[in-house]
Structure formats: structure tokens, C-alpha cells
Design an enzyme around this catalytic site. Sequence first.
Site, mmCIF file in Angstrom:
data_model
loop_
_atom_site.group_PDB
_atom_site.id
_atom_site.type_symbol
_atom_site.label_atom_id
_atom_site.label_comp_id
_atom_site.label_asym_id
_atom_site.label_seq_id
_atom_site.Cartn_x
_atom_site.Cartn_y
_atom_site.Cartn_z
ATOM 1 C CB SER A 68 51.311 -39.502 116.216
ATOM 2 O OG SER A 68 52.578 -39.371 116.825
ATOM 3 C CD GLU A 93 39.657 -42.258 129.097
ATOM 4 O OE1 GLU A 93 38.605 -42.507 128.474
ATOM 5 O OE2 GLU A 93 39.680 -41.782 130.250
ATOM 6 C CD GLU A 126 48.749 -37.888 131.591
ATOM 7 O OE1 GLU A 126 49.480 -38.622 130.925
ATOM 8 O OE2 GLU A 126 47.521 -38.024 131.643
#
Length: 278
Positions: A68, A93, A126
Site C-alpha cells: 500500500s 512501528e 494508538e
Amino acid sequence: MDETRPPWSGTPASARRRGLGRGLGALLGREAYDEGLIRDLPINEIRPSRLQPRGEVASADVAELAQSISDRGVLQPVVVRPVEDGYELVAGERRWRAALVAGLQVVPAVVRHLTDQESLEVALLENLQREDLRPLEKARAYRRLHDEFGITQEQIAARLRKSQAAIANTLRLLQLPDEVQESLDRGRISEGHARALLGLSTPQAMRDGAREVERRGLSVRQTEALVRRWSRGRIPRRPAAGDPNLRAVAEELSLGLQTKVTIQAGRRRGQIVLEFYS
């Protein structure tokens, strides 16, 4: 294509700013939305964080994201903090690893001066926003916030916008024996199964219960029923450890009958117990 644009480009800066989640942006501060804080950093100057709550990053997920990124660029900046030898990742990460696989030389990053505690909170938030963490990864991260930084369950709940009961229930998973924790981590049993098994009184009973769940493919409701039955004292006795012949016969009967078979040996006589559900 404009060769002056960095390799990760493909999205306007304003759109990249919107990529930061509302909760993450709130924790980082309003200035995280300012374009000046999103900069291009050499990818080889960034290293992974020792505080990362995720135990591992699936290679298949990285490969898919790398494709992507090759097609559309990095749409959301990583978050880093300065360290002596460059920058340490705080959040993102998987994006960073995928960018490495895609061959990028630079990545968009928000640079923040954060303490260890703040870094762990940001990484947790997150991942939790994307529901990216496995149950035990959440539990271990919550425990680190408490053990290393003295944050109470109530404070963790408030910062992550969860109920205190949800935090407590997740932490209870760490009471499971290592064998059962591994089954949960590997996806052989679900979090619902694990919570039910915590109702058993001993670590050995939890291990036996987890093996039963895996062997018979029990649903969570069936596991809860099994726990209630065993808690009333109806725990099947296992064959004597020193009699491999009895174990072999019990296993053969179990396979043939597709149910739990226990052979209870006495001095003069024994019993064959077949377990069934109404």
C-alpha cells in the site's frame, strides 16, 4: 511525477495532519496538528522502541502495508522522540517497518519530547484506537503503567477512556498459568474463554480446562458451563500418571466417542466415566 516530492508523498500536508486520531492528537497536544511539526526524517535514523506494547508485528501485515505504501505513500506520520543516536519510535512501528520493506529513504514523522511514561501512553492509545493489541498485550501494558510509573487502574481507565472494570478484567488475564496465556496469545482460545477459565480455583484446573476447550472446540457458553460444573466439585479425575496403559485406553475411547473419557482405577475395581452435555 514531480521528482522534488519526497518518496512518501501522495497526500497533501493538510490531509496528513488529519491522519492523527483525535485521541492521539489530544494526548500529544494541539501543536501536533501544526504542519511544521511533521517533518521528513531519514528512515535509518529511526529505531524501534523498547516500550512498544505490541509483542510482535505480523510479517503478513507488514508486507500488505508495504504494498500500500509503495502505491500511495505513507498517509499518516509516525511519532518519534529524540534520543542520543537519532530518534526512537513512539507510535507507528508497523508503518515504519513497512516503509523499510517498500524501500523508502525518508518517512513523515511528528517529533515530540516525551518521557518514558508519555511514550508508553501514546503507543497504547494508538494501538487501542485501532484495536491492534491482543488481550494479553493490553494487560501487560496496563501492568507496566502501574508498576513502572505508579498509575492506578482508575487513572489508566480515565486516560484511555475505558471503564475501571474493563481495565481490571483485562489485568486479571495475567493470573492465568503460562500455558493458558500462551493458548490465548496464539489464538487457540478467545478472551471470553480465558475469562471463564479464571473462575476455576487452581492453576491446574485452568490448564485442564483450557486443554478441554481446545480439544473439544467448546464455545464460551459451554466453557462457562464446564467451569460451573467443575466448581461444584465435578472435576474429572485424570488417570494415574504412572499407568500409561490406562491413559492410552482413555484417549482411544475419547477419540472414538468424541467426548471426554476418564478411567478411575481403584485397588479392586475401577470406573470408566463418560462426560456429556444435556
